[in-house]
Design an enzyme around this catalytic site. Structure first.
Site, PDB file in Angstrom:
ATOM      1  N   ARG A  27       0.821  -1.215   0.000  1.00 33.79           N
ATOM      2  CA  ARG A  27       0.000   0.000   0.000  1.00 33.79           C
ATOM      3  C   ARG A  27       0.860   1.272   0.000  1.00 33.79           C
ATOM      4  O   ARG A  27       0.469   2.286   0.577  1.00 33.79           O
ATOM      5  CB  ARG A  27      -0.957   0.047   1.205  1.00 33.79           C
ATOM      6  CG  ARG A  27      -2.020  -1.029   1.178  1.00 33.79           C
ATOM      7  CD  ARG A  27      -3.195  -0.673   2.102  1.00 33.79           C
ATOM      8  NE  ARG A  27      -4.016  -1.850   2.321  1.00 33.79           N
ATOM      9  CZ  ARG A  27      -4.321  -2.349   3.518  1.00 33.79           C
ATOM     10  NH1 ARG A  27      -3.903  -1.765   4.619  1.00 33.79           N
ATOM     11  NH2 ARG A  27      -5.066  -3.427   3.617  1.00 33.79           N
ATOM     12  N   ARG A  31      -3.442   6.338   1.131  1.00 34.66           N
ATOM     13  CA  ARG A  31      -4.043   7.465   1.847  1.00 34.66           C
ATOM     14  C   ARG A  31      -3.109   8.214   2.801  1.00 34.66           C
ATOM     15  O   ARG A  31      -3.424   9.315   3.226  1.00 34.66           O
ATOM     16  CB  ARG A  31      -5.259   6.976   2.649  1.00 34.66           C
ATOM     17  CG  ARG A  31      -6.439   6.624   1.775  1.00 34.66           C
ATOM     18  CD  ARG A  31      -7.559   6.014   2.593  1.00 34.66           C
ATOM     19  NE  ARG A  31      -7.220   4.693   3.092  1.00 34.66           N
ATOM     20  CZ  ARG A  31      -7.942   4.006   3.965  1.00 34.66           C
ATOM     21  NH1 ARG A  31      -9.046   4.525   4.466  1.00 34.66           N
ATOM     22  NH2 ARG A  31      -7.580   2.801   4.344  1.00 34.66           N
ATOM     23  N   ARG A  40      -7.035  11.333  -5.669  1.00 33.52           N
ATOM     24  CA  ARG A  40      -8.300  10.613  -5.465  1.00 33.52           C
ATOM     25  C   ARG A  40      -9.483  11.587  -5.516  1.00 33.52           C
ATOM     26  O   ARG A  40     -10.521  11.283  -6.105  1.00 33.52           O
ATOM     27  CB  ARG A  40      -8.274   9.864  -4.133  1.00 33.52           C
ATOM     28  CG  ARG A  40      -9.581   9.131  -3.889  1.00 33.52           C
ATOM     29  CD  ARG A  40      -9.503   8.152  -2.760  1.00 33.52           C
ATOM     30  NE  ARG A  40     -10.834   7.704  -2.366  1.00 33.52           N
ATOM     31  CZ  ARG A  40     -11.074   6.719  -1.529  1.00 33.52           C
ATOM     32  NH1 ARG A  40     -10.062   6.058  -1.011  1.00 33.52           N
ATOM     33  NH2 ARG A  40     -12.287   6.381  -1.197  1.00 33.52           N
ATOM     34  N   ASP A  77      -6.983  -2.721  -7.162  1.00 34.19           N
ATOM     35  CA  ASP A  77      -7.640  -3.318  -6.000  1.00 34.19           C
ATOM     36  C   ASP A  77      -7.769  -4.810  -6.241  1.00 34.19           C
ATOM     37  O   ASP A  77      -7.923  -5.243  -7.388  1.00 34.19           O
ATOM     38  CB  ASP A  77      -9.024  -2.687  -5.792  1.00 34.19           C
ATOM     39  CG  ASP A  77      -9.611  -3.087  -4.451  1.00 34.19           C
ATOM     40  OD1 ASP A  77     -10.344  -4.092  -4.395  1.00 34.19           O
ATOM     41  OD2 ASP A  77      -9.318  -2.416  -3.448  1.00 34.19           O
ATOM     42  N   TYR A 154     -15.069 -12.457  -0.162  1.00 34.98           N
ATOM     43  CA  TYR A 154     -15.811 -11.228  -0.483  1.00 34.98           C
ATOM     44  C   TYR A 154     -16.996 -11.523  -1.405  1.00 34.98           C
ATOM     45  O   TYR A 154     -18.062 -10.920  -1.280  1.00 34.98           O
ATOM     46  CB  TYR A 154     -14.894 -10.210  -1.156  1.00 34.98           C
ATOM     47  CG  TYR A 154     -13.893  -9.573  -0.228  1.00 34.98           C
ATOM     48  CD1 TYR A 154     -14.248  -8.500   0.591  1.00 34.98           C
ATOM     49  CD2 TYR A 154     -12.575 -10.025  -0.163  1.00 34.98           C
ATOM     50  CE1 TYR A 154     -13.330  -7.898   1.439  1.00 34.98           C
ATOM     51  CE2 TYR A 154     -11.654  -9.443   0.683  1.00 34.98           C
ATOM     52  CZ  TYR A 154     -12.028  -8.375   1.487  1.00 34.98           C
ATOM     53  OH  TYR A 154     -11.118  -7.793   2.335  1.00 34.98           O
TER      54      TYR A 154
END
Length: 355
Positions: A27, A31, A40, A77, A154
């Site tokens: 990552r 963020r 973003r 992703d 998921y």
């Protein structure tokens, strides 16, 4: 063969000599970086950012402008594959990923089609090609996918889960149905990773985020076996170079020997496994990647340096170590703390590589 100015990562993954332990972060485009948050915002949403090759390239390269990292990792992703299968991925604010059409019955699973990576997932391949062009040989590009078991959790649960109640009920009541789902997902992941390799990634990583939620026998059947099938079907040489494969099961330290037997070139370790112990167990069969606890980066740069030193000492002298966090960097980490970690690796690791 295309020229690489810095191929430390690829050499370390193949247990070849390096001068300094290579370092990258899971990552690393994300963020915690203000420039990422700006891009973003410009994209309008996380999915719009993922599906725009130019913007995906921009955020992939942002950490490399800031830090002397040894690799770029494709910004995408893990859930792009199930989304391409028609499950309707969306991100609820503060709740993480969700699917509009989770798989709850046999008919849905039997109707599942394997997506064509150059059609339904074309935006990912276009991002890879764009990033490779912009990198211009500075460092290697890492491609990735979620593992079949992780993606299936998921797809069946419809979102992230604490107890995996729906998919585990399926696993115990209808194991053959889960096998069928995993077969379809494994075929999709194989095509997806091979398409990334053809588009230009130079190593690939399989993220098995939820394998550690299984019992040992269920892990071997429902998580490890599908990953082994994928590994055996991957393109292992492209553009005149070997394409190393990294396998990472979070909380998977008890299964290192079985993971080694899959044919992967390197194993990613989270912070719950001792590197020295892992190295004793797998010998020189695979490289090891990891495994600083990401929470260390909340501490001061001096304490970060001390913990980096411990990880390097734990692996010890020799080649075949890629420095990384034991999982993704947290959104609240100050960027200068990430810089302190990278600097410590580069300053403290050379003695471990001198003959």
């Amino acid at each position: 063969m295309s020229k690489l100015e810095n191929d430390r990562l690829l050499r370390a993954l193949l247990r070849q000599p390096v001068d300094v332990t290579p370092v990258w972060m899971m990552r690393q485009a994300g963020r915690y970086l203000p420039e990422y948050r700006e891009t973003r915002k410009k994209a309008g949403s996380f999915m719009k950012l993922c599906t725009n090759p130019e913007l995906a390239c921009e955020v992939t390269l942002q950490p490399l402008e800031r830090f002397p990292l040894d690799a770029a990792i494709l910004f995408s992703d893990i859930l792009t594959v199930p989304d391409a299968m028609g499950l309707g991925l969306y991100f609820a604010e503060g709740e993480g990923p969700r699917f509009k059409n989770p798989l709850r019955d046999e008919k849905q699973i039997q109707a599942l089609a394997v997506p064509d990576p150059e059609t339904e997932l074309r935006y990912v391949m276009d991002a890879v090609r764009t990033i490779r062009r912009e990198l211009d040989g500075r460092v290697p590009l890492i491609g990735f996918s979620g593992s079949p078991w992780t993606l299936a959790t998921y797809m069946v649960e419809g979102a992230s889960s604490k107890d995996f109640s729906i998919i585990k009920a399926m696993m115990y009541e209808r194991p053959e149905l889960l096998d069928q789902l995993l077969d379809t997902v494994a075929e999709s992941v194989t095509l997806y990773l091979n398409a990334q390799i053809k588009a230009g990634v130079q190593t690939v990583m399989i993220f098995d985020t939820w394998g550690g939620a299984l019992t040992p026998s269920d892990y071997c059947r429902f998580s490890l076996k599908p990953m082994e099938r994928i590994i055996h079907s991957l393109i292992r040489e492209n553009d005149g170079r070997k394409v190393p494969v990294i396998l990472f099961t979070k909380n998977g330290g008890q299964w290192l020997e079985a993971m080694t037997d899959t044919g992967a070139d390197a194993l990613g370790l989270d912070w719950t496994t001792d590197l020295a112990d892992a190295r004793r167990r797998v010998g020189n069969q695979v490289a090891l990647q990891g495994n600083l606890d990401p929470s260390v980066l909340y501490a001061s740069p001096q304490h970060i340096r001390e913990q980096v030193a411990k990880v390097l000492a734990s692996f010890g002298k020799g080649d075949g170590h890629v420095f990384n966090l034991g999982h993704g960097i947290h959104p609240g980490i100050p960027p200068d703390h990430a810089a302190a970690m990278i600097e410590a690796v580069q300053e403290l690791s050379p003695p471990y590589h001198r003959v």
